[in-house]
Design a protein around this motif. Structure first.
Motif, short mmCIF file in Angstrom:
data_model
loop_
_atom_site.label_atom_id
_atom_site.label_comp_id
_atom_site.label_asym_id
_atom_site.label_seq_id
_atom_site.Cartn_x
_atom_site.Cartn_y
_atom_site.Cartn_z
N THR A 84 2.35 2.93 -5.95
CA THR A 84 1.12 2.85 -6.08
C THR A 84 0.67 1.99 -7.23
OG1 THR A 84 2.27 4.56 -4.45
CG2 THR A 84 -1.12 4.69 -5.25
N THR B 172 6.07 -0.36 0.14
CA THR B 172 6.92 0.05 -0.05
C THR B 172 8.82 -0.22 -0.12
OG1 THR B 172 7.59 2.00 1.56
CG2 THR B 172 9.74 1.41 1.38
N THR C 230 8.66 3.23 -3.67
CA THR C 230 7.66 3.29 -3.11
C THR C 230 6.64 3.36 -4.81
OG1 THR C 230 7.84 5.11 -1.41
CG2 THR C 230 4.98 4.72 -2.08
N ARG D 231 -0.23 0.76 -1.48
CA ARG D 231 1.07 1.18 -1.59
C ARG D 231 1.84 0.54 -0.73
NH1 ARG D 231 0.94 7.44 -0.97
NH2 ARG D 231 -0.11 6.99 -2.34
#
Length: 131
Positions: free
Chosen positions: A69, A15, A67, A13
């Protein structure tokens, strides 16, 4: 720096900011995850195209922080891009006269499935790719 994941079911993950360099960063994350998980190169290539479209849509049409993932699945991988806008992506018919508007067509063509999941802070646009 290359990402190395020892756990084959790990989740990555990151940002991202709403700027052009974020697409390149997302591609590196996906490429490194695929290599670490031993996924085929053609899947990694497709996943990099898909993540570029998902992240660029988040930059162009979303709001706030993005974000990314990346999850390993039994058959391949799942890419999820969260942004803070509730507005859903639209799969438009291809306009041969337009240089834009083919992103979600590409996502649909390269993935076995894609969709959106609304959440309290916006939405997640996801795509599943298999070997």
């Amino acid at each position: 720096m290359r990402l190395v994941l020892n756990d084959p079911l790990a989740e990555v993950r990151v940002t991202l900011t709403a700027e052009g360099g974020s697409c390149a960063r997302a591609r590196r994350v996906v490429r490194d995850a695929c290599a670490s998980w031993g996924l085929p190169e053609d899947l990694a290539d497709d996943a990099q195209l898909v993540v570029t479209e998902l992240v660029s849509n988040g930059i162009d049409h979303g709001e706030g922080t993005i974000t990314l993932t990346v999850r390993r699945t039994a058959a391949g991988m799942l890419l999820e891009v969260h942004d803070e806008s509730p507005e859903q992506p639209v799969l438009r018919p291809v306009d041969p006269g337009s240089a834009r508007g083919r992103g979600m067509q590409l996502v649909q063509a390269l993935s076995v499935g894609w969709g959106t999941t609304p959440d309290d802070g916006g939405k997640v646009v996801w795509a599943q790719l298999v070997r």
